[in-house]
Motif scaffolding. Structure first.
Motif, PDB file in Angstrom:
ATOM      1  N   TYR A  56       0.746  -1.303   0.038  1.00 19.96           N
ATOM      2  CA  TYR A  56      -0.061  -0.118   0.170  1.00 19.96           C
ATOM      3  C   TYR A  56       0.926   1.342   0.157  1.00 19.96           C
ATOM      4  CZ  TYR A  56      -3.341   3.365   1.522  1.00 19.96           C
ATOM      5  OH  TYR A  56      -4.194   4.396   1.741  1.00 19.96           O
ATOM      6  N   LYS A  59      -0.906   7.758   1.995  1.00 18.14           N
ATOM      7  CA  LYS A  59      -1.018   9.138   1.504  1.00 18.14           C
ATOM      8  C   LYS A  59      -2.184   9.749   2.570  1.00 18.14           C
ATOM      9  CE  LYS A  59      -4.180   6.807  -1.729  1.00 18.14           C
ATOM     10  NZ  LYS A  59      -3.791   5.442  -1.625  1.00 18.14           N
ATOM     11  N   LYS A  60      -2.469  10.767   2.218  1.00 12.60           N
ATOM     12  CA  LYS A  60      -3.426  11.494   3.217  1.00 12.60           C
ATOM     13  C   LYS A  60      -4.848  10.767   2.872  1.00 12.60           C
ATOM     14  CE  LYS A  60      -3.951  15.380   5.931  1.00 12.60           C
ATOM     15  NZ  LYS A  60      -3.488  15.276   7.102  1.00 12.60           N
ATOM     16  N   GLU A  61      -5.474  10.579   4.110  1.00 13.17           N
ATOM     17  CA  GLU A  61      -6.773   9.676   4.043  1.00 13.17           C
ATOM     18  C   GLU A  61      -7.580  10.733   5.121  1.00 13.17           C
ATOM     19  OE1 GLU A  61      -7.169   7.560   2.419  1.00 13.17           O
ATOM     20  OE2 GLU A  61      -5.588   6.095   1.951  1.00 13.17           O
ATOM     21  N   VAL A  62      -8.879  10.266   5.074  1.00 20.66           N
ATOM     22  CA  VAL A  62     -10.068  10.924   5.768  1.00 20.66           C
ATOM     23  C   VAL A  62     -10.032  10.154   7.175  1.00 20.66           C
ATOM     24  CG1 VAL A  62     -12.456  11.482   5.780  1.00 20.66           C
ATOM     25  CG2 VAL A  62     -11.486  11.664   3.811  1.00 20.66           C
ATOM     26  N   VAL A  79      -4.404   6.324   9.896  1.00 19.35           N
ATOM     27  CA  VAL A  79      -5.293   5.749   8.553  1.00 19.35           C
ATOM     28  C   VAL A  79      -4.575   4.912   7.800  1.00 19.35           C
ATOM     29  CG1 VAL A  79      -7.086   6.144   7.080  1.00 19.35           C
ATOM     30  CG2 VAL A  79      -6.845   7.712   8.937  1.00 19.35           C
ATOM     31  N   ASN A  80      -4.547   3.408   7.691  1.00 21.53           N
ATOM     32  CA  ASN A  80      -3.926   2.694   6.644  1.00 21.53           C
ATOM     33  C   ASN A  80      -2.549   2.814   7.141  1.00 21.53           C
ATOM     34  OD1 ASN A  80      -6.356   1.734   5.724  1.00 21.53           O
ATOM     35  ND2 ASN A  80      -6.366   3.306   3.971  1.00 21.53           N
ATOM     36  N   GLN A  84      -1.953  10.654  10.439  1.00 22.60           N
ATOM     37  CA  GLN A  84      -2.628  11.646   9.989  1.00 22.60           C
ATOM     38  C   GLN A  84      -2.802  12.982  10.650  1.00 22.60           C
ATOM     39  OE1 GLN A  84      -3.428  11.287   6.503  1.00 22.60           O
ATOM     40  NE2 GLN A  84      -3.411   9.033   6.470  1.00 22.60           N
ATOM     41  N   ASP A 154      -9.322   1.241   6.176  1.00 28.15           N
ATOM     42  CA  ASP A 154     -10.591   1.339   5.289  1.00 28.15           C
ATOM     43  C   ASP A 154     -10.344   0.340   4.088  1.00 28.15           C
ATOM     44  OD1 ASP A 154      -9.262   2.631   3.465  1.00 28.15           O
ATOM     45  OD2 ASP A 154      -9.630   4.582   4.735  1.00 28.15           O
ATOM     46  N   LYS A 156      -9.551   0.970   1.083  1.00 27.81           N
ATOM     47  CA  LYS A 156      -8.242   1.089   0.137  1.00 27.81           C
ATOM     48  C   LYS A 156      -7.334   0.315   0.651  1.00 27.81           C
ATOM     49  CE  LYS A 156      -9.589   6.171  -0.445  1.00 27.81           C
ATOM     50  NZ  LYS A 156      -9.612   7.403   0.363  1.00 27.81           N
ATOM     51  N   ASN A 186     -11.654  -3.163   6.584  1.00 24.96           N
ATOM     52  CA  ASN A 186     -10.878  -3.823   5.358  1.00 24.96           C
ATOM     53  C   ASN A 186     -10.937  -5.202   5.261  1.00 24.96           C
ATOM     54  OD1 ASN A 186      -9.252  -3.786   7.761  1.00 24.96           O
ATOM     55  ND2 ASN A 186      -7.478  -4.027   6.698  1.00 24.96           N
TER      56      ASN A 186
END
Length: 332
Positions: A56, A59-62, A79-80, A84, A154, A156, A186
């Motif tokens: 993976y 990156k910037k995630e919600v 996140v992942n 963040q 999540d 992703k 996930n």
């Protein structure tokens, strides 16, 4: 065979250690059921069913704000696998330092070899070679409030690999409570989290972990805790150590495997370990139902009694109440 991707640091020593770890991993591969420590593991089944998982790219995630607890605490949102956001409260702001692990490598790499140790463990070796994300957290003094680390995964991250490497340092005479709350939305993700914790002289560290909805993922957490001042190896005389693992199985589909082990290097110690697993006690169930309590409610009471035995030992009131409520919600 695994290859380094997304090299996180241009530091020569880091890349050398990562390459060393990967070479070691590639030599031995993933553990199989022939290995004593992994004979009960379903890891191979998971990997066979989910071949060629790509790594993976963080990156910037919600952030899912609904998962935040309603008592006062310091917050770290992951996140992942990637941090963040952090929110530290009041005076704790001055007592906490957090940076990414690669920033730590760049600024202060005197503990590098320690952070890349335990290479004999195949999954730790894989993490050492592949981890591209993680955090460095330093506690400088007694914290007024606990830290909750919200691990959010999540969709992703579905059918991906995530490898995270962390380093927590508690300075002398400091105190910290860290609660790691995992929320898994996930599927079929292979996750390794390798955390090195240094607890310096006269420091106190408490760690709670809650892992929910983890039915289709493979999460491997490895923690190495280095304890200062009269707490290790041959000098740990007069120590009382005990380890106890207990489980209750709530259906015929459940399985539980445990492998309690103690490594004892001192000769004047008291140490014990034990492990038990059981289904719901039929005599207790009969006793409650004979007194007019419906079967479902009777089962809930037995499980609640089993879990409360552990929860009651928690000294922090917020966390005691949290876990008691969690057991009630789970059984509702």
């Amino acid at each position: 065979s695994l290859n380094i991707m997304n090299t996180i640091s241009e530091i020569k020593e880091v890349n050398e250690l990562r390459t060393l770890s990967l070479n070691l991993f590639n030599k031995h591969g993933f553990p199989t059921k022939k290995d004593e420590d992994w004979k009960q593991s379903t890891l191979n089944y998971f990997l066979e069913s989910n071949k060629n998982l790509e790594i993976y790219k963080p990156k910037k995630e919600v952030i899912n704000e609904k998962i935040v607890e309603n008592f006062k605490h310091n917050k770290i949102f992951i996140v992942n696998g990637l941090v963040q956001k952090t929110e530290f409260e009041g005076k704790d702001k001055d007592k906490l330092i957090i940076t990414s692990i690669d920033e730590y490598y760049n600024k202060n790499n005197k503990h590098l070899s320690k952070l890349f140790s335990n290479k004999k463990n195949p999954l730790v070796a894989a993490n050492n070679g592949l981890a591209t994300i993680g955090y460095y957290l330093e506690v400088k003094d007694n914290l007024d409030l606990p830290i909750i680390i919200y691990y959010q995964f999540d969709s992703k991250a579905d059918q991906k690999q995530i490898h995270q490497k962390n380093y927590i340092l508690l300075n002398k005479n400091s105190k910290a409570v860290i609660f790691e709350k995992f929320l898994n939305d996930n599927k079929k993700t292979f996750i390794t989290i390798n955390t090195n914790i240094d607890v310096e002289k006269n420091s106190h560290f408490k760690n709670y972990i809650l892992n929910s909805n983890n039915t289709e993922n493979c999460i491997y957490r490895f923690k190495k805790v280095n304890i200062a001042a009269r707490s290790v190896d041959q000098i740990a005389q007069k120590t009382n150590g005990y380890q106890l693992i207990k489980s209750v199985l709530l259906s015929d589909q459940c399985t539980f495997h445990s492998k309690p082990e103690l490594e004892i290097y001192a000769d004047d110690v008291k140490c014990s370990h034990g492990s038990s697993s059981t289904s719901l006690n039929k005599d207790e169930l009969f006793y409650l139902m004979a007194r007019g309590i419906p079967e479902n409610q009777a089962k809930r009471l037995i499980v609640q009694g089993f879990l409360s035995e552990v929860v009651e030992k928690i000294s922090d009131e917020n966390f005691k109440n949290y876990f008691l409520k969690k057991t009630e919600d789970m059984l509702a």
